[in-house]
Design a protein around this motif. Structure first.
Motif, mmCIF file in Angstrom:
data_model
loop_
_atom_site.group_PDB
_atom_site.id
_atom_site.type_symbol
_atom_site.label_atom_id
_atom_site.label_comp_id
_atom_site.label_asym_id
_atom_site.label_seq_id
_atom_site.Cartn_x
_atom_site.Cartn_y
_atom_site.Cartn_z
ATOM 1 N N LEU A 3 0.828 -1.208 0.000
ATOM 2 C CA LEU A 3 0.000 0.000 0.000
ATOM 3 C C LEU A 3 0.862 1.257 0.000
ATOM 4 C CD1 LEU A 3 -2.784 1.319 0.213
ATOM 5 C CD2 LEU A 3 -2.633 1.089 2.702
ATOM 6 N N LEU A 4 1.890 1.250 0.802
ATOM 7 C CA LEU A 4 2.779 2.404 0.850
ATOM 8 C C LEU A 4 3.464 2.634 -0.501
ATOM 9 C CD1 LEU A 4 4.460 1.916 4.353
ATOM 10 C CD2 LEU A 4 2.715 3.599 3.716
ATOM 11 N N PHE A 5 3.812 1.537 -1.158
ATOM 12 C CA PHE A 5 4.452 1.660 -2.475
ATOM 13 C C PHE A 5 3.535 2.346 -3.475
ATOM 14 C CE2 PHE A 5 4.946 -0.216 -6.725
ATOM 15 C CZ PHE A 5 6.218 0.235 -7.048
ATOM 16 N N TRP A 6 2.276 1.902 -3.529
ATOM 17 C CA TRP A 6 1.355 2.482 -4.505
ATOM 18 C C TRP A 6 0.985 3.921 -4.146
ATOM 19 C CZ3 TRP A 6 1.097 0.693 -9.059
ATOM 20 C CH2 TRP A 6 1.252 -0.676 -9.312
ATOM 21 N N VAL A 7 0.929 4.241 -2.845
ATOM 22 C CA VAL A 7 0.694 5.643 -2.453
ATOM 23 C C VAL A 7 1.850 6.527 -2.913
ATOM 24 C CG1 VAL A 7 0.543 7.200 -0.480
ATOM 25 C CG2 VAL A 7 -0.829 5.117 -0.536
ATOM 26 N N ALA A 8 3.068 6.017 -2.756
ATOM 27 C CA ALA A 8 4.236 6.791 -3.208
ATOM 28 C C ALA A 8 4.216 6.967 -4.718
ATOM 29 C CB ALA A 8 5.509 6.070 -2.767
ATOM 30 N N VAL A 9 3.853 5.900 -5.459
ATOM 31 C CA VAL A 9 3.756 6.006 -6.916
ATOM 32 C C VAL A 9 2.692 7.015 -7.321
ATOM 33 C CG1 VAL A 9 3.124 4.725 -9.016
ATOM 34 C CG2 VAL A 9 4.656 3.693 -7.345
ATOM 35 N N LEU A 10 1.546 7.029 -6.614
ATOM 36 C CA LEU A 10 0.467 7.955 -6.938
ATOM 37 C C LEU A 10 0.901 9.407 -6.711
ATOM 38 C CD1 LEU A 10 -2.491 8.346 -7.756
ATOM 39 C CD2 LEU A 10 -3.111 8.103 -5.337
ATOM 40 N N PHE A 11 1.527 9.626 -5.578
ATOM 41 C CA PHE A 11 1.990 10.989 -5.305
ATOM 42 C C PHE A 11 3.080 11.411 -6.294
ATOM 43 C CE2 PHE A 11 -0.102 10.559 -1.178
ATOM 44 C CZ PHE A 11 -0.609 11.832 -1.009
ATOM 45 N N GLY A 12 3.959 10.531 -6.627
ATOM 46 C CA GLY A 12 4.998 10.848 -7.612
ATOM 47 C C GLY A 12 4.402 11.185 -8.963
ATOM 48 N N GLY A 13 3.408 10.405 -9.381
ATOM 49 C CA GLY A 13 2.744 10.701 -10.647
ATOM 50 C C GLY A 13 2.051 12.045 -10.627
ATOM 51 N N ALA A 14 1.404 12.374 -9.491
ATOM 52 C CA ALA A 14 0.716 13.667 -9.381
ATOM 53 C C ALA A 14 1.711 14.824 -9.473
ATOM 54 C CB ALA A 14 -0.052 13.722 -8.068
ATOM 55 N N VAL A 15 2.852 14.673 -8.800
ATOM 56 C CA VAL A 15 3.877 15.731 -8.863
ATOM 57 C C VAL A 15 4.423 15.861 -10.280
ATOM 58 C CG1 VAL A 15 6.188 16.371 -8.068
ATOM 59 C CG2 VAL A 15 4.497 15.501 -6.436
ATOM 60 N N GLY A 16 4.687 14.751 -10.927
ATOM 61 C CA GLY A 16 5.196 14.794 -12.303
ATOM 62 C C GLY A 16 4.198 15.448 -13.246
ATOM 63 N N LEU A 17 2.891 15.098 -13.097
ATOM 64 C CA LEU A 17 1.863 15.689 -13.960
ATOM 65 C C LEU A 17 1.756 17.192 -13.729
ATOM 66 C CD1 LEU A 17 -0.366 15.213 -16.023
ATOM 67 C CD2 LEU A 17 -1.951 14.780 -14.115
ATOM 68 N N ALA A 18 1.857 17.621 -12.449
ATOM 69 C CA ALA A 18 1.780 19.063 -12.158
ATOM 70 C C ALA A 18 2.949 19.817 -12.772
ATOM 71 C CB ALA A 18 1.757 19.267 -10.645
ATOM 72 N N LEU A 19 4.141 19.268 -12.669
ATOM 73 C CA LEU A 19 5.308 19.921 -13.263
ATOM 74 C C LEU A 19 5.203 19.961 -14.783
ATOM 75 C CD1 LEU A 19 8.140 18.408 -11.018
ATOM 76 C CD2 LEU A 19 7.247 20.752 -10.973
ATOM 77 N N PHE A 20 4.673 18.861 -15.359
ATOM 78 C CA PHE A 20 4.549 18.821 -16.817
ATOM 79 C C PHE A 20 3.591 19.894 -17.313
ATOM 80 C CE2 PHE A 20 2.207 17.223 -20.514
ATOM 81 C CZ PHE A 20 3.231 17.078 -21.426
ATOM 82 N N THR A 21 2.449 20.019 -16.660
ATOM 83 C CA THR A 21 1.460 21.020 -17.103
ATOM 84 C C THR A 21 1.918 22.440 -16.817
ATOM 85 O OG1 THR A 21 0.307 20.766 -14.981
ATOM 86 C CG2 THR A 21 -0.466 19.427 -16.848
ATOM 87 N N GLN A 22 2.720 22.646 -15.782
ATOM 88 C CA GLN A 22 3.157 23.998 -15.437
ATOM 89 C C GLN A 22 4.181 24.537 -16.449
ATOM 90 O OE1 GLN A 22 4.801 24.303 -11.526
ATOM 91 N NE2 GLN A 22 5.197 26.509 -11.659
ATOM 92 N N PHE A 23 5.060 23.698 -16.870
ATOM 93 C CA PHE A 23 6.132 24.160 -17.759
ATOM 94 C C PHE A 23 5.850 23.837 -19.234
ATOM 95 C CE2 PHE A 23 8.179 23.518 -13.614
ATOM 96 C CZ PHE A 23 8.704 24.787 -13.416
#
Length: 396
Positions: A3-23
């Protein structure tokens, strides 16, 4: 951890998507003359993702709707199978509980699922048999036609037939089973019962020996069956000395030393005039099993006028069994045959002394009669009459 692994993957994906859309400042231009549509790349990707989910939802809905009849049929099949399995369990429980009518009804319900219909038929046959409904039993058995269940059908049928005392039918069924290679211990037990009903004592003896070697029979039951078979086979040969001797030598040492077998064999050999063989049989058996029947039979093993070796043997036994009334009676009979009047009288009197009043009443009667005849032979009529009266009173 997963569960912790998938939560970390989800948060990482969200951060990556936010950076992608911002720049990401790219645009997407669509030309469809005379129209021109200009969108940001972020919006275009969002619309494509939305269109994918809408299409996937529509197609999934259509697929589920088209599969509804098949799923309904599968549900009905599972429900029918579940009810049939529950009925089969109920039939087995009722059969073991002795509720045979309920077991038969449950077996009929269990046949709703074809995969277990023939298994349920075997249970229904046993339930009908317990209610002594042989016709219904045969109808149930006729439903078992699967080659994989043929052995179960034949074993069950043989067991039910021998239980109904149809021994010949049981043996015919066992013959069919053995023709297919069946050699189970349980089948041999069924065959043993069938041969016992038919009084096929040679087969009873063979099967009892075989099952005893495999520890498939209780030792007491095995001994009793062997005794019954050997006694019957000895009786069949009681008029033929050669056949009797040949059969006797075919028995094992333990079988020859069994009390009932040794006593019967000694009686038949004595009747045929083979006193020496009868004597050896009794003496060999008494080494292992000291029994009153064998002791009394020993008196019949004496040749007329040649009982001195047996008298000596009886006196040796008296050193080991000084209070044995049967042995004193046997010694008295042997001495009487040798006209050893005094020793015979003292032996019979000691037999009366040690014989238990109730448990050995017959021995006391025989001892009084022997004394009465002894006193008649020695011309002592008053003593003879006294012992005749005593024997008559005991017999009454």
């Amino acid at each position: 951890m997963r569960l912790l692994f998938w939560v970390a993957v989800l948060f990482g994906g969200a951060v990556g998507l936010a950076l992608f859309t911002q720049f990401n400042h790219s645009n997407v231009v669509l030309f469809y003359p005379p129209y021109r549509v200009e969108l940001s790349l972020n919006l275009a990707l969002a619309l494509l993702l939305l269109a994918f989910f809408v299409a996937w939802t529509v197609l999934s809905t259509i697929r589920h709707i088209s599969e509804m009849p098949r799923r309904a049929a599968s549900y009905r099949e599972r429900s029918r199978m579940s009810k049939a399995q529950a009925a089969l369990r109920e039939a087995i429980e009722n059969l073991f509980a002795g509720r045979f009518a309920r077991a038969e009804r449950a077996a009929r319900d269990a046949q709703a699922w074809p995969e277990q219909a023939q298994t349920a038929a075997l249970i229904g046959a046993r339930a009908a048999h317990r209610m002594q409904e042989s016709d219904r039993r045969d109808v149930w058995m006729a439903q078992v036609t699967d080659p994989e269940r043929e052995q179960a059908r034949l074993v069950s049928m043989a067991e039910l037939l021998v239980d109904a005392r149809d021994a010949e039918g049981a043996l015919e069924t066992i013959a069919q089973l053995q023709a297919q290679g069946g050699r189970q211990i349980h089948v041999q037990r069924i065959a043993l019962r069938a041969h016992q009903h038919l009084k096929n004592w040679s087969e009873v003896l063979r099967l009892a020996r075989s099952l005893e070697k495999r520890n498939a029979l209780h030792p007491v039951l095995a001994l009793r069956l062997k005794q019954m078979a050997v006694e019957a086979m000895l009786e069949e040969r009681r008029h033929d000395a050669d056949a009797l001797l040949y059969f006797w030598k075919s028995l094992s040492t333990d079988e020859r030393r069994a009390v009932r077998i040794a006593e019967s064999a000694a009686r038949y050999f004595s009747a045929l005039g083979h006193q020496n063989e009868a004597r050896r049989i009794v003496e060999d058996a008494l080494k292992v099993n000291w029994d009153s029947r064998l002791v009394q039979r020993y008196a019949d093993c004496a040749e007329p006028g040649r009982a001195l070796p047996q008298i000596q043997q009886a006196e040796q036994w008296l050193a080991q069994h000084p209070n044995d009334a049967d042995l004193y009676y046997t010694l008295g009979v042997l001495c009487l045959g040798q006209q050893l009047w005094g020793k015979a009288q003292s032996s019979f009197e000691r037999a009366l002394k040690y014989a238990e009043p109730e448990a050995q009443r017959r021995l006391r009667v025989r001892a009084h009669l022997a004394l009465a005849r002894l006193f008649e032979d020695t011309e002592r009529p008053e003593d003879a009459q006294r012992h005749y009266r005593e024997s008559a009173m005991l017999a009454a």
